[in-house]
Design a protein around this motif. Structure first.
Motif, mmCIF file in Angstrom:
data_model
loop_
_atom_site.group_PDB
_atom_site.id
_atom_site.type_symbol
_atom_site.label_atom_id
_atom_site.label_comp_id
_atom_site.label_asym_id
_atom_site.label_seq_id
_atom_site.Cartn_x
_atom_site.Cartn_y
_atom_site.Cartn_z
ATOM 1 N N GLY A 139 0.785 -1.234 0.000
ATOM 2 C CA GLY A 139 0.000 0.000 0.000
ATOM 3 C C GLY A 139 0.817 1.284 0.000
ATOM 4 O O GLY A 139 0.287 2.354 0.256
ATOM 5 N N TRP A 140 2.114 1.208 -0.297
ATOM 6 C CA TRP A 140 2.942 2.405 -0.344
ATOM 7 C C TRP A 140 2.968 2.989 -1.744
ATOM 8 O O TRP A 140 3.058 2.219 -2.687
ATOM 9 C CB TRP A 140 4.373 2.069 0.113
ATOM 10 N N PRO A 142 1.142 5.943 0.728
ATOM 11 C CA PRO A 142 -0.209 5.980 1.280
ATOM 12 C C PRO A 142 -1.126 6.984 0.578
ATOM 13 O O PRO A 142 -2.312 6.758 0.461
ATOM 14 C CB PRO A 142 0.002 6.382 2.747
#
Ligand code: HEC
Length: 146
Positions: A139-140, A142
């Protein structure tokens, strides 16, 4: 059983604890290393993706954009632009149109230069950005547009 806590016991806890957590650290590092080929989609690395990476580098897109959070903060994050702008059906047409339209010339808006890339080069960049968007980064970054 002795009631006193001796220096020897303290030393054993110190060394024992250090070894124990060092082993856990090694095991987790090994596990992470094992998952890299799958997370980074090495199997999907085509020649087009490689050419696209070269075009990306030669034109210094990273001088303004970030890719997976790395780069300059002048322009939007592009690690996920494939998914944000049409995906499988829509991204290639979007990128071709986008690259041809630059610079937009809207006053007060940050501008992107005209790179005069060939259709083949834009196709390759599209493949490179598609590949990048499929890397599992937990998920980077964000923030979706960096
Ligand atoms: C001089 C800075 C600069 C460079 C170098 C640059 N761009 Fe951009 N790019 C921008 C700016 C600013 C925007 C946002 C423009 C806007 O929204 O009107 C943008 C937007 C984009 C977008 C649309 C992003 C979105 O979220 O819709 C794509 C795709 C893109 N650039 C691709 C590239 C590629 C590929 C390269 C290298 C060949 C590149 N850019 C090089 C400044 C740059």
């Amino acid at each position: 059983m002795s009631e006193t806590f001796t220096k020897g016991m303290a030393r054993n806890i110190y060394f024992g604890g250090s070894v124990f957590f060092f082993l856990i650290f090694l095991a987790l590092t090994y596990h992470t290393e094992q998952t890299f080929p799958e997370r980074s989609n090495e199997a999907l690395l085509t020649e087009s993706v490689e050419r696209g990476k070269l075009v990306w580098e030669q034109n210094n897109c990273i001088g303004c954009h970030t890719l997976l959070g790395e780069g300059a903060y002048f322009a939007p994050e592009l690690g996920n632009v494939y998914k944000r702008r049409g995906g499988e059906a829509g991204f290639k047409p979007f990128l071709h149109a986008w690259m041809k339209m630059q610079p937009l010339g809207v006053s007060g808006r940050r501008a992107m230069p005209q790179f005069k890339l060939s259709d083949q080069e834009v196709d390759d960049i599209a493949e490179f950005l598609k590949w990048t968007s499929n890397i599992n980064t937990n998920g980077w970054p964000p923030n979706k547009e960096g």
